[in-house]
Design an enzyme around this catalytic site. Structure first.
Site, PDB file in Angstrom:
ATOM      1  N   CYS A  17      14.490  20.929 -11.207  1.00  0.00           N
ATOM      2  CA  CYS A  17      15.770  21.369 -10.644  1.00  0.00           C
ATOM      3  C   CYS A  17      15.961  22.854 -10.913  1.00  0.00           C
ATOM      4  O   CYS A  17      16.336  23.618 -10.018  1.00  0.00           O
ATOM      5  CB  CYS A  17      16.915  20.534 -11.232  1.00  0.00           C
ATOM      6  SG  CYS A  17      16.798  18.802 -10.744  1.00  0.00           S
ATOM      7  N   HIS A  68      23.980  19.095 -10.369  1.00  0.00           N
ATOM      8  CA  HIS A  68      23.403  17.900 -10.981  1.00  0.00           C
ATOM      9  C   HIS A  68      24.421  16.767 -10.925  1.00  0.00           C
ATOM     10  O   HIS A  68      25.606  16.987 -11.215  1.00  0.00           O
ATOM     11  CB  HIS A  68      23.043  18.169 -12.458  1.00  0.00           C
ATOM     12  CG  HIS A  68      21.616  18.561 -12.670  1.00  0.00           C
ATOM     13  ND1 HIS A  68      21.264  19.791 -13.181  1.00  0.00           N
ATOM     14  CD2 HIS A  68      20.457  17.886 -12.445  1.00  0.00           C
ATOM     15  CE1 HIS A  68      19.931  19.845 -13.265  1.00  0.00           C
ATOM     16  NE2 HIS A  68      19.429  18.707 -12.821  1.00  0.00           N
ATOM     17  N   GLU A 121      25.715  23.981 -11.667  1.00  0.00           N
ATOM     18  CA  GLU A 121      24.865  24.919 -12.412  1.00  0.00           C
ATOM     19  C   GLU A 121      25.261  26.359 -12.073  1.00  0.00           C
ATOM     20  O   GLU A 121      25.619  26.668 -10.943  1.00  0.00           O
ATOM     21  CB  GLU A 121      23.390  24.679 -12.088  1.00  0.00           C
ATOM     22  CG  GLU A 121      22.914  23.265 -12.400  1.00  0.00           C
ATOM     23  CD  GLU A 121      23.028  22.901 -13.872  1.00  0.00           C
ATOM     24  OE1 GLU A 121      23.162  23.815 -14.712  1.00  0.00           O
ATOM     25  OE2 GLU A 121      23.000  21.691 -14.189  1.00  0.00           O
TER      26      GLU A 121
HETATM   27  N1  PCA Z   1      16.200  15.871 -11.539  1.00  0.00           N
HETATM   28  C1  PCA Z   1      15.144  16.583 -12.204  1.00  0.00           C
HETATM   29  C2  PCA Z   1      14.109  16.847 -11.145  1.00  0.00           C
HETATM   30  C3  PCA Z   1      14.462  15.962 -10.005  1.00  0.00           C
HETATM   31  C4  PCA Z   1      15.818  15.492 -10.291  1.00  0.00           C
HETATM   32  O1  PCA Z   1      16.540  14.823  -9.524  1.00  0.00           O
HETATM   33  C5  PCA Z   1      15.640  17.813 -12.959  1.00  0.00           C
HETATM   34  O2  PCA Z   1      16.788  17.796 -13.435  1.00  0.00           O
HETATM   35  O3  PCA Z   1      14.916  18.789 -13.104  1.00  0.00           O
END
Ligand code: PCA
Length: 208
Positions: A145, A171, A83
């Site tokens: 996140c 991610h 990100e």
């Molecule tokens: N993914 C979610 C919240 C917790 C996670 O592992 C997200 O992408 O916001």
């Protein structure tokens, strides 16, 4: 160099979250020149005690890390996804405490967005160098996140955590077993570990 890694607990009806498995696994490895700690974040919005933000803030105050890398699961991700930005918006599904946010800011009156301070291109290249697909992303979504990333970057930017020199969010795809149950792309955990290990290792020698 002290490095803090976080992963999230399972959410959304799943009984596993690859981000926690990954970060816990990496924190158990030997890292020459680095001391690596892991904390599990609850899938709970807001800043009250017991929220993801509160657990992260306690961990940062406790460990005083120079680098913070948070991990989360994305059921849509096909790549290890670095990100680049967090936005001041909470608008997501129900969290593990049963709370849903709609059209709320992460921080009232805060800037629209914060840029990640990790060298994401170098990290993505290192991941690709291991043969594990990596991508840079301009949106961490508007669920937890993004919220955690925004709060992390905000705290580092205003000097609340002046010792944090670089912070960001990665991610990771869901696991094959999760994809079998609910569809979508996936990546085996050993691939995720291999790619992310190389990315984190690219942070040594020290950040420029
Ligand atoms: N993914 C979610 C919240 C917790 C996670 O592992 C997200 O992408 O916001």
């Amino acid at each position: 160099m002290q490095l803090l890694m976080t992963g999230f607990e399972p959410f959304g009806g799943s009984d596993v979250n690859p981000s926690a498995l990954l970060a816990a696994h990496l924190a158990r490895e030997q890292w020459p020149g680095m001391s690596v700690a892991f904390r599990l974040l609850p899938v709970v919005t807001g800043s009250e005690s017991g929220s993801a933000r509160a657990v992260l803030a306690d961990a940062i105050a406790d460990l005083r890390p120079e680098v913070v890398v948070c991990f989360g699961e994305s059921a849509r991700a096909t790549h290890i996804t670095f990100e680049r930005v967090a936005v001041n918006l909470r608008d997501g599904p129900v969290d593990n405490a049963g709370v849903r946010c709609t059209d709320l800011p992460v921080e009232e009156g805060g800037p629209t967005a914060h840029f990640v301070t990790l060298p994401v291109r170098r990290m993505a290249d290192a991941c690709e160098g291991e043969g594990v697909p990596a991508a840079l992303s301009m949106s961490a979504g508007t669920f937890l996140c993004n919220e955690v990333l925004y709060a992390l970057l905000s705290g580092a930017a205003i000097g609340r955590w002046g010792f944090v020199r670089a912070a960001g969010f990665i991610h990771v795809p869901q696991l094959p077993e999760q994809a079998r149950a609910r569809g979508g792309p996936s990546m085996p955990l050993d691939h995720v570990v291999r790619g992310v290990r190389a990315s984190v290792f690219s942070l040594v020698p020290p950040l420029g």
